[in-house]
Design an enzyme around this catalytic site. Structure first.
Site, PDB file in Angstrom:
ATOM      1  N   LYS A  22      28.706  81.137  12.163  1.00 40.91           N
ATOM      2  CA  LYS A  22      29.949  81.397  12.832  1.00 40.91           C
ATOM      3  C   LYS A  22      30.052  80.848  14.445  1.00 40.91           C
ATOM      4  O   LYS A  22      30.819  80.001  14.785  1.00 40.91           O
ATOM      5  CB  LYS A  22      30.476  82.834  12.902  1.00 40.91           C
ATOM      6  N   ASN A  23      28.933  81.237  15.080  1.00 42.38           N
ATOM      7  CA  ASN A  23      28.804  80.921  16.323  1.00 42.38           C
ATOM      8  C   ASN A  23      28.355  79.163  16.599  1.00 42.38           C
ATOM      9  O   ASN A  23      28.732  78.799  17.575  1.00 42.38           O
ATOM     10  CB  ASN A  23      27.677  81.758  17.153  1.00 42.38           C
ATOM     11  N   CYS A 116      36.657  92.725  26.077  1.00 43.40           N
ATOM     12  CA  CYS A 116      36.220  92.962  24.763  1.00 43.40           C
ATOM     13  C   CYS A 116      35.738  94.250  24.471  1.00 43.40           C
ATOM     14  O   CYS A 116      35.758  95.154  25.188  1.00 43.40           O
ATOM     15  CB  CYS A 116      35.209  91.747  24.309  1.00 43.40           C
ATOM     16  N   ARG A 121      34.251  90.580  29.880  1.00 48.01           N
ATOM     17  CA  ARG A 121      33.166  89.372  29.356  1.00 48.01           C
ATOM     18  C   ARG A 121      33.983  88.437  30.364  1.00 48.01           C
ATOM     19  O   ARG A 121      34.990  87.726  29.822  1.00 48.01           O
ATOM     20  CB  ARG A 121      33.433  89.094  27.912  1.00 48.01           C
ATOM     21  N   ASP A 304      22.872  90.072  19.708  1.00 50.42           N
ATOM     22  CA  ASP A 304      23.940  90.210  18.464  1.00 50.42           C
ATOM     23  C   ASP A 304      23.022  90.766  17.394  1.00 50.42           C
ATOM     24  O   ASP A 304      23.590  91.062  16.300  1.00 50.42           O
ATOM     25  CB  ASP A 304      24.049  88.764  17.939  1.00 50.42           C
ATOM     26  N   ARG A 396      35.148  89.198  10.472  1.00 51.27           N
ATOM     27  CA  ARG A 396      35.430  88.214  11.621  1.00 51.27           C
ATOM     28  C   ARG A 396      34.032  87.277  11.480  1.00 51.27           C
ATOM     29  O   ARG A 396      34.243  86.082  11.475  1.00 51.27           O
ATOM     30  CB  ARG A 396      35.273  88.881  12.914  1.00 51.27           C
TER      31      ARG A 396
END
Ligand code: UD1
Length: 417
Positions: A22-23, A116, A121, A304, A396
């Site tokens: 995803k990132n 967030c 952030r 993460d 997500r």
């Protein structure tokens, strides 16, 4: 809002294939806007966030097609230089369109992302970097307006702290700037290296890829790109953590073991048996030992993965700790893990885990993407049933999470609401 019901079903066993990152894919999708043609990206994970990014690009006039895991982005008719609040507020990574749009069109308007789930952030480094390249930034009505006279101008910019997002944004902007940009203290996360590789494939002139100093010689124009997305190291890490928490044996395939050095070191320090191959890692866990973790920019232990490791350590007898130096208040999952019986106390940026107490199912609430994953992991071993609400957070960033866990022997059901 969908929820998961997770029940314990013994150690996980088998093998699981990892999806594209995803990132990594989100900035690459934004990078496609830098060309005037049709860029292709393969191994694209089917996620809520990739859909949101596609929507952000569509708003600007990009035409997007997705077939399974293949994505094509036609950026030849971009005609609306804005990323609206409605989309940016749901996904911070929408901010990635700022650098490419201002570099290519000399102006754009992008909503500020706001806070967030775990606190503020900021985006100040994205803006300072663009200013260093000659953009004028004005913040008004919750939007960042960036304009430049003609083209951006190459310059030297040093990131005061390591920022993945700011590095990606300024790197993309610098590819079309006039002259050379030297980006010091750039992030070296694999997702940045992948973005730099994609941009190079489009014709960008970037050297120092994989180091903290990126040297970008601006070019007149970029061609469409075409490359696969690298494997998702956080998804891979989450499945390894699932093997560890259930004291199982799982082979995680289609991943890049070299991207996981810090995480694998932690698992080894806990007594997990780790075997690695070219593109796989197998983790086998029995009696585990407590450990102490500090999150750091890559190649350090990723923030993460801290929530997932916290769930694992809650089941390991003895005193463990997790210090998050990237987001020192990223601990919303602590109170939810406590609802399942975990003993965790917080002291500033550190969670102290008194592990080994028995976990018992309870209704819990997912607060963000990785916190949701941590709660699912805890549910795999908590007695009776754990109901995890608000799993849209999980959707997500994890492709078919429950399906993949089920093939490993987990008992997990989605309740559609
Ligand atoms: C990315 C990842 C996210 C991960 C994080 C850290 C994506 C889409 N998201 O987020 O999953 O948790 O990296 O590895 O890739 N900061 C500032 N000013 C800025 C930008 C950042 O002070 O302008 C600070 C942040 O508050 C944080 C640190 O820098 O303390 C690192 O954040 P950053 O690397 O930028 O995170 P993201 O790119 O937003």
């Amino acid at each position: 809002m969908d929820s998961f019901i997770v029940s314990p079903n013994g150690p996980l066993n088998g093998s699981v294939k990892i999806s594209g990152s995803k990132n990594a894919v989100l900035p690459v999708m934004a990078a496609a806007m830098l060309s005037d043609g049709v860029s292709k990206i393969s191994n694209v994970p089917q996620l809520k966030d990739t859909k949101t990014m596609a929507d952000v690009l569509r708003v600007t006039g990009c035409r997007i097609k997705q077939e399974e895991h293949e994505l094509s982005i036609d950026a030849s008719d971009i005609n609306y230089l804005e990323a609206p609040y409605e989309l940016v507020k749901t996904m911070r990574a929408s901010f990635y369109v700022l650098g490419p749009l201002v570099a290519k069109f000399g102006k754009c308007r992008v909503s500020l992302p706001g806070g967030c789930a775990w606190g503020p952030r900021p985006v100040d480094l994205h803006l300072k970097g663009l200013e260093a390249l000659g953009a004028k930034i004005n913040i008004t009505h919750g939007y960042v307006e960036a304009i430049c006279d003609g083209k951006l101008k190459g310059n030297t910019f040093s990131f005061p702290i390591s920022s993945v997002g700011a590095t990606a944004n300024i790197l993309m902007a610098a590819t079309l700037a006039e002259g050379t940009s030297i980006l010091q203290n750039s992030s070296v996360e694999p997702e940045i290296t992948a973005l730099a590789g994609y941009l190079t494939g489009m014709g960008a002139d970037i050297s120092g890829i994989g180091t903290r100093t990126l040297i970008v010689k601006g070019v007149e124009k970029l061609n469409p790109g075409n490359a696969p997305t690298i494997a998702d190291r956080i998804e891979a890490g989450t499945f390894l953590a699932a093997a560890a928490i259930t004291r199982g044996k799982v082979k995680v395939t289609d991943m890049v073991p070299e991207h996981q050095t810090a995480l694998l070191d932690v698992f080894r320090s806990m007594g997990c048996e780790i075997t690695t191959g070219n593109d796989w890692v197998e983790l086998s866990a029995q009696d585990l030992k407590p450990t102490h973790i500090t999150t750091l920019p890559y190649p350090g232990f990723p923030t993460d993965m801290q929530a997932q490791l916290m769930a694992v350590l809650a089941t390991v007898k003895g005193a463990s700790s997790i210090r998050d130096t990237i987001y020192n208040d990223r601990f919303k999952h602590v109170s939810e893990l406590e609802r399942l019986g975990a003993e965790i106390s917080l002291k500033e940026d550190t969670a102290l885990i008194n592990g080994g107490s028995e976990l018992t199912g309870a209704p819990v609430m997912a607060s963000d993407l990785r916190a949701s994953a941590a709660l699912v992991l805890a549910g795999l071993v908590a007695k009776k049933h754990t109901e995890i609400n608000r799993i849209y957070h999980l959707d997500r960033g994890y492709e078919n999470f429950e399906g993949k866990l089920t093939t490993l022997g987990a008992k997990i059901e989605r309740k559609i609401d």
